[in-house]
Motif scaffolding. Sequence first.
Motif, PDB file in Angstrom:
ATOM      1  N   ARG A  15      45.129  17.209 -17.546  1.00 52.84           N
ATOM      2  CA  ARG A  15      43.929  17.689 -18.254  1.00 52.84           C
ATOM      3  C   ARG A  15      43.930  17.237 -19.711  1.00 52.84           C
ATOM      4  NH1 ARG A  15      43.942  23.719 -15.722  1.00 52.84           N
ATOM      5  NH2 ARG A  15      43.010  23.154 -13.731  1.00 52.84           N
ATOM      6  N   LYS A  16      45.088  17.318 -20.356  1.00 48.27           N
ATOM      7  CA  LYS A  16      45.196  16.900 -21.756  1.00 48.27           C
ATOM      8  C   LYS A  16      44.930  15.401 -21.889  1.00 48.27           C
ATOM      9  CE  LYS A  16      48.215  17.093 -25.756  1.00 48.27           C
ATOM     10  NZ  LYS A  16      49.506  17.484 -26.296  1.00 48.27           N
ATOM     11  N   LEU A  17      45.457  14.600 -20.972  1.00 49.15           N
ATOM     12  CA  LEU A  17      45.233  13.160 -20.995  1.00 49.15           C
ATOM     13  C   LEU A  17      43.750  12.828 -20.815  1.00 49.15           C
ATOM     14  CD1 LEU A  17      46.295  10.233 -21.005  1.00 49.15           C
ATOM     15  CD2 LEU A  17      46.559  10.440 -18.537  1.00 49.15           C
ATOM     16  N   ILE A  18      43.100  13.472 -19.864  1.00 50.51           N
ATOM     17  CA  ILE A  18      41.680  13.236 -19.613  1.00 50.51           C
ATOM     18  C   ILE A  18      40.857  13.614 -20.843  1.00 50.51           C
ATOM     19  CG2 ILE A  18      39.679  14.017 -18.266  1.00 50.51           C
ATOM     20  CD1 ILE A  18      41.621  14.195 -15.844  1.00 50.51           C
ATOM     21  N   ASP A  19      41.170  14.740 -21.471  1.00 55.27           N
ATOM     22  CA  ASP A  19      40.452  15.153 -22.680  1.00 55.27           C
ATOM     23  C   ASP A  19      40.651  14.160 -23.815  1.00 55.27           C
ATOM     24  OD1 ASP A  19      39.439  17.422 -21.477  1.00 55.27           O
ATOM     25  OD2 ASP A  19      40.976  18.759 -22.313  1.00 55.27           O
ATOM     26  N   SER A  20      41.865  13.695 -23.999  1.00 52.09           N
ATOM     27  CA  SER A  20      42.163  12.744 -25.079  1.00 52.09           C
ATOM     28  C   SER A  20      41.436  11.417 -24.871  1.00 52.09           C
ATOM     29  CB  SER A  20      43.667  12.494 -25.177  1.00 52.09           C
ATOM     30  OG  SER A  20      44.337  13.669 -25.522  1.00 52.09           O
TER      31      SER A  20
END
Length: 53
Positions: A15-20
């Motif tokens: 999720r953090k990777l997708i948001d970034s």
Amino acid sequence: MDKNAVKKFAVNARRKLIDSVSQKAYGLGISIDEIKEVEQIPNGRSRTNSKWK
């Protein structure tokens, strides 16, 4: 090894990777609805969303 902790970490990391990546793409003028044209100027810099690169 606690498999639930590994699964939870993997989900949060994804999720953090997708948001970034989404934020970076938006900063470059790319969104779900459109891709903005890049403004080129003579000195080689470009501008999208009123930000100079």
